[in-house]
Design an enzyme around this catalytic site. Sequence first.
Site, PDB file in Angstrom:
ATOM      1  N   ASN A 195    -103.604   9.321  77.236  1.00 41.90           N
ATOM      2  CA  ASN A 195    -103.031   8.658  76.049  1.00 41.90           C
ATOM      3  C   ASN A 195    -102.821   7.166  76.274  1.00 41.90           C
ATOM      4  OD1 ASN A 195    -101.599  11.588  76.111  1.00 41.90           O
ATOM      5  ND2 ASN A 195    -102.004  10.980  73.989  1.00 41.90           N
TER       6      ASN A 195
ATOM      7  N   GLY B 259     -93.387   6.049  71.397  1.00 49.34           N
ATOM      8  CA  GLY B 259     -92.554   4.980  70.847  1.00 49.34           C
ATOM      9  C   GLY B 259     -92.172   5.206  69.410  1.00 49.34           C
TER      10      GLY B 259
ATOM     11  N   GLY C 299     -89.914   7.591  68.494  1.00 44.87           N
ATOM     12  CA  GLY C 299     -88.633   8.294  68.458  1.00 44.87           C
ATOM     13  C   GLY C 299     -88.793   9.800  68.438  1.00 44.87           C
TER      14      GLY C 299
ATOM     15  N   SER D  58     -91.415  10.683  75.824  1.00 47.58           N
ATOM     16  CA  SER D  58     -91.137  10.487  77.259  1.00 47.58           C
ATOM     17  C   SER D  58     -90.393  11.685  77.828  1.00 47.58           C
ATOM     18  CB  SER D  58     -90.343   9.198  77.483  1.00 47.58           C
ATOM     19  OG  SER D  58     -89.015   9.337  77.016  1.00 47.58           O
TER      20      SER D  58
ATOM     21  N   ASP E  43     -83.084  14.522  74.246  1.00 45.19           N
ATOM     22  CA  ASP E  43     -84.528  14.732  74.146  1.00 45.19           C
ATOM     23  C   ASP E  43     -85.023  15.714  75.210  1.00 45.19           C
ATOM     24  OD1 ASP E  43     -84.193  12.794  72.250  1.00 45.19           O
ATOM     25  OD2 ASP E  43     -85.759  11.457  73.012  1.00 45.19           O
TER      26      ASP E  43
END
Lengths: 396, 396
Positions: free
Chosen positions: B53, B140, B142, B146, B204
């Site tokens: 990616n 990135g 939201g 990650s 998360d």
Amino acid sequence: MRRRVVSAPGKVILHGEHAVVHGKVALAVALNLRTFLQMTLRNDGKVLLHLPNIGTRLHWETSELEPLLAAFPAGLIDSQPPSPEQVEKLKEFVGAAEGAAAATHSLAIVAFLYLYLSVASKCGVLPSMDILVWSELPTGAGLGSSAAYSVCLAGALLSGCGIISYPLGEGQSVARWAEDELDLINRWAFRGEQVIHGNPSGVDNAVGTWGGALRYQSGKILPLKRVPTLRILLTNTKVPRSTKVLVAGVKDKVLKFPAIMEPVLASIDAISQECEDVLKAMADHPSQEHYLVLEELIDINQHHLDVIGVGHSSLDRVCQVTASHGLHSKLTGAGGGGCAITLLRPDTPPTIVAAATQDLDACGFECWETDIGAPGVCVHSPPSLKAEVQAVLSGV
Amino acid sequence: MRRRVVSAPGKVILHGEHAVVHGKVALAVALNLRTFLQMTLRNDGKVLLHLPNIGTRLHWETSELEPLLAAFPAGLIDSQPPSPEQVEKLKEFVGAAEGAAAATHSLAIVAFLYLYLSVASKCGVLPSMDILVWSELPTGAGLGSSAAYSVCLAGALLSGCGIISYPLGEGQSVARWAEDELDLINRWAFRGEQVIHGNPSGVDNAVGTWGGALRYQSGKILPLKRVPTLRILLTNTKVPRSTKVLVAGVKDKVLKFPAIMEPVLASIDAISQECEDVLKAMADHPSQEHYLVLEELIDINQHHLDVIGVGHSSLDRVCQVTASHGLHSKLTGAGGGGCAITLLRPDTPPTIVAAATQDLDACGFECWETDIGAPGVCVHSPPSLKAEVQAVLSGV
């Protein structure tokens, strides 16, 4: 002076519609779309009532009206609301004179007769006169047109019979009554509203009488001391709605999701109070910052009104169209269609206003540039009136 | 079995974004756009990291990595967050290996090395392996990409070195770890998140590990016992925004208008709690009525998010476009652009979904049909994966 002209403003709710039903504060403001009443005294024993907006023109001999006086003992209006018997009697009388008129027409006539007979009873004479009432306000749009009508009638009739003064001095173009006289006009106008609406809040006639802005909560009406006049666009989406159904819908939502909806009503309450503070501050020193806050409050409240379920796609359209011109709008009144207000700044250029108006017209809406915080009931010297009003009042 | 595939879901905030900063409840749910990690054990003393990616392909000799072990005493990761010295050391090492790579690339590599070395220290051996990580999630945005990455790494590395089991049985296509193993994966993944984000909330990685939905309030994370899987459209407006600026803007609004804004935050809190109740009830007996409530909560919260100042015209567009197909949308996460979710019902016809997707694409947005309430980290038998993922993992 045999010819007198009285005017009274309409009203819009600036903040707090619907929340007021749940005990929160609402701010009602006078709308400078006015109802004009021209009274001309006659000496031929005739009473003429001409209501061009609703295509009504009637005349009676005072001798026809005299038998009705029995139901109107002097001073009754001051102490008691219109009784069902009084109203029924007048409806029968009007029905006979008028045939199968629509209910609203009929109620306007009944309200006139109610106030006329109350004045006549108080003065001991049935005055002969022409009454012409014409309004810039659309009817049935929640803009207080019936209250403006009742206020004009109360002011003109009370003044015409000498119960209150006629305040217009030589050379003046416009004049207002003293506080205690306004108080009497307001109380009589409220009776007129009761004839028309049964159980009105009294807010509309208070706004029509005092003008400016007033705070309304749990049945208590408090006119604000000093408020600025604000430019607005008033847009009528012409989408019909039922206030009763909308009010019931809000109640259902509050019952279904109390923990979610009660805070929204509390936030609307705080918006009304914040707005009141800003208006007070603006009366002394209006600034750009005040307008920024007013715009922010309008945007927030419009979202809240959507949340409590009284929005409508037509109102979204008003908000979008005006936002595309940098302007801020909210529904006013019942919602679900009906009217919206768009705040203009003192320095909003006419080109912006014209462009926004054109876009709103293109949506099929009707749009007026006017003011809120307008003066309450006034007396005018006829030559000082704008040409359009003069034309209507002179029967052109 | 030398080749292992682990996947972890992304996350979206269903309700409570921003309000959570002010001590209110947020509901985070697992998003079935997944990150896939393929680990192939080698026996040639090489470690390969391939992150297609972000266009990263690196390899090291284990002998190169061995000197780094000094900073990773066995068990340190269990008791302490990554120290600035550890991270600095790895950044230097990566910088040397990689040249002037962008910061995010560098942080992904540092997080890998951090977890790899922690495992190696715990097992007493530097395992030789290929690691390929590929994600369906945009980075990135939201959406917890990650965290999904860290969860996959933790699961694969801990399992690869035998610290936890490898749960996939013969003939199974997918398997999950036991609760205590998931707990360890979550704690290690949190360390990875700390390497990448400094001071993450832990939401998360918890969603990536446990899947389903979880309730988050004042630092306390509570996975919900049973939640339904719900179909959604996820739309990325691709409008860039700064979470920090948006959070500060909300704080300013609350400070400027506390009496207006605090109730809005309270209402959002009540929405999260109502939604939690509905999700619990739906896990047993989903009904049309539940969907009606979920849709209503989405609409209300979207208005509230506009009120607290984190809306954006692109998000309004998503709401309008989907509403024109009878669907309900809200922003998710920071707002001010970014992503929105649109609830679909089990029986929303594919034609409606296709039409809405086409309209959203036409706005320049990117749109995925996926699920929320998806399973947490799992192990897959490679042949059971969908073709697209198989193609990526086999390097096609």
